[in-house]
Design a protein around this motif. Structure first.
Motif: not given
Length: 613
Positions: A351-361
């Motif tokens: 909840e704090y870190t996801g999602p693990f994607s390029a759009s999320n940095g």
């Protein structure tokens, strides 16, 4: 007697007797007409005397009362003094009675409170003018009737325009704000205040009614209030019981406002009895309801003194790999840093870190997918979850969800890792302490990730972790002849992992003395074979050379696992290790307590099992 006398005079001759009688009767009638004439003349004389007295006199007529003061026979100046004194009493004691629709008095305001004044000189002049109007006949008659007992009562009239200001003052005093049902919690019980309806006053209508109102014998006036009722909301005791009841709540910390939310005490009361008591109360009346209370364990005052005072657990791991992987580890640390869990709340890493994607940095870095090393967004994101997991274990917190990586990690000890991915697996832990907990994650310049859990320690319990290797599965080497390679050339397509099955145990110590040990988790790490491509003449080459596939030195999963390879010689590692718990207190698991680097600890562990790394 005259009759006899007259009767005797008439006995000498019959004719003379008759003439005598006629003469006597005629004289009597004449004398009877003289009586009313005389009375009339006397009355006219008396009336004329009153007219003259009224025209020439300067005194106020008898039986004249103004504002309760008898001013009979007084001059205007003398009357003004008497009236002035009476008016002072009237202003303090007389006033306006404002009544409700049912006739009950809503408010009484004295003339003094209303700011109403009276003209004493004017009232004295009115009293004087009642018998000194300048019309002698009218004034004489007024004086005559007053003298004969007819009283003159002059009602004191306020100065003109008084009703406007008085209406405003009365409306303010008589208006009522509707008061809804309310409650107050006190040390000695629950206090309920019954609702009371309000009322609004039509000021224009009140002004008109005041102008029409006549004063009574005391000088006061009575008006009916032109009012409109304003309803009030009644109390719902069942809802109040649900609101105040339940369980007591400890004081909490609000990270949004950096403030402490006060504790909540739970109150329980007899709803039916409380309703009967409230029904019997008058509108606006406050009644006390007995209660039983459940008090919280932590108050705001207590929390303020110990908030985030102690280090509950801390763990440090080394961050390696490509720049993208390091950037991802740093980003996850920034996102969990400062997270606060109040007592009983659960921390969900994703909840704090996801999602693990390029759009999320997140950057692209090596990771594992279906047992293969592939570049993917978010590689390295699980190092922070693993480091946090180890810190939570040492803080003796409740682990809600944790899954081991598919392969053993090189940055943390066996059994201390925690992999996370969107849709699962998850890493969660609960703050099972009484006080708020804060996560502080720091990525240092020397590529070290430290996660520290701050809270309030209320016991002398410390935690150590022990790992037990139940079995190992050696990797194998697959040789693939590749005609495109030069003779004797070896290229590593896939690095190898040894498989492990390990138990981790949580050991509790109180004041440094061993108390208990419990199984924390069983972790299974898969083995992965080494795949090597060799040139056609590689078998005849005495000292072949190997070339690893670029990018294979760092592997970091997003979907399943992320460790860099930890290889051991397959022929020297035993298949299983007996599952036993030593009688003496065992040594701690590598990582948070043993300062030896992680890779050296794993190699040392393999050597203890009978082989070498």
């Amino acid at each position: 007697m005259p009759g006899k006398r007259e009767l005797k005079k008439e006995q000498g001759s019959d004719g003379g007797l008759i003439d005598g009688l006629n003469s006597s009767m005629s004289g009597g009638l004449k004398r009877l007409w003289l009586i009313p004439a005389g009375i009339g003349a006397a009355l006219v004389g008396v009336y004329a005397g009153f007219c003259i007295a009224a025209a020439t006199g300067s005194a106020i007529a008898p039986h004249t009362v103004i504002a309760g003061a008898d001013v009979s026979g007084l001059s205007r100046t003398e009357a003004a003094w008497e009236i002035s004194a009476a008016l002072d009493t009237l202003r303090r004691g007389g006033g306006v009675h404002a009544t409700q629709a049912d006739g009950s008095e809503a408010v009484f305001l004295t003339y003094e409170e209303l700011g109403v004044d009276f003209d004493a000189d004017g009232l004295a002049q009115d009293a004087y003018a009642s018998s000194h109007s300048g019309n002698p006949l009218q004034d004489g008659w007024s004086l005559l009737t007053a003298t004969l007992g007819g009283s003159t009562v002059v009602a004191p009239e306020p100065e003109p325009g008084w009703e406007n200001a008085a209406a405003e003052t009365i409306a303010q005093a008589a208006s009522l704000e509707a008061k809804d049902f309310s409650y107050e919690v006190a040390d000695d019980g629950l206090y309920l205040t019954k609702e009371s309806a309000g009322r609004s006053i039509d000021r224009a209508a009140l002004t008109a009614r005041l102008a029409e109102a006549e004063a009574d014998e005391t000088g006061s006036r009575t008006v009916a209030l032109p009012e409109t009722a304003i309803p009030a909301e009644s109390g719902d005791l069942l809802a109040l019981d649900a609101l105040l009841g339940g369980e007591a709540a400890n004081a909490k910390y609000d990270p949004q406002t950096d403030s402490i939310i006060p504790e909540r005490m739970a109150l329980h009361f007899d709803v039916q009895q409380a309703q009967r008591t409230l029904n019997a109360a008058a509108p606006g009346e406050t009644v006390r309801i007995p209660t039983t209370a459940s008090k919280p364990e932590v108050t705001a005052e207590q929390l303020k003194a110990v908030l985030f005072r102690d280090v509950l657990g801390t763990y440090t791991t080394r961050v390696g790999g490509a720049a993208g992987r390091k950037a991802n580890v740093k980003l996850t640390a920034q996102r969990v840093n400062g997270a606060v869990l109040n007592s009983g709340e659960v921390f969900d890493y994703y909840e704090y870190t996801g999602p693990f994607s390029a759009s999320n940095g997140y950057h692209s870095a090596p990771g594992y997918l279906n047992g293969k090393t592939v570049p993917m967004d978010g590689g390295g994101a699980c190092q922070c979850s693993s480091t946090t997991y180890a810190a939570a274990l040492l803080a003796n917190l409740e682990i809600v969800a944790r899954t081991a990586h598919g392969f053993a990690s090189d940055y943390i000890g066996l059994g201390l890792d925690a992999t996370v991915s969107g849709g699962g697996p998850e890493f969660k832990f609960r703050n099972n302490t009484l006080y708020p907990l804060k996560i502080v994650a720091n990525y240092s310049d020397n590529n070290r990730l430290t996660v520290t859990l701050y809270g309030t320690k209320t016991d002398n319990i410390t935690v150590k972790m022990r790992t037990e290797v139940l079995s190992t599965t050696p990797f194998e080497e697959q040789i693939i002849e590749d005609p495109e390679l030069a003779p004797g050339e070896r290229v590593v397509e896939q690095t190898a992992y040894t498989g492990y099955v390990v138990n981790t145990y949580r050991q509790l110590y109180e004041d440094g003395k061993f108390v208990s040990e419990s199984l924390e988790a069983r972790s299974k790490y898969n083995k992965r074979d080494r795949i090597v491509h060799v040139g056609p003449a590689a078998a005849e080459t005495a000292a072949p050379t190997e070339t690893a596939v670029p990018g294979e030195t760092v592997s970091d999963p997003v979907v399943s696992a992320e460790p860099a390879p930890v290889e051991t010689a397959p022929e020297t590692v035993p298949e299983t290790v007996p599952e036993t718990v030593p009688e003496t207190v065992p040594s701690e698991i590598p990582g948070g307590i043993d300062p030896t680097p992680i890779d050296e600890q794993i190699n040392r562990l393999a050597e203890q099992l009978g082989g070498g790394a």
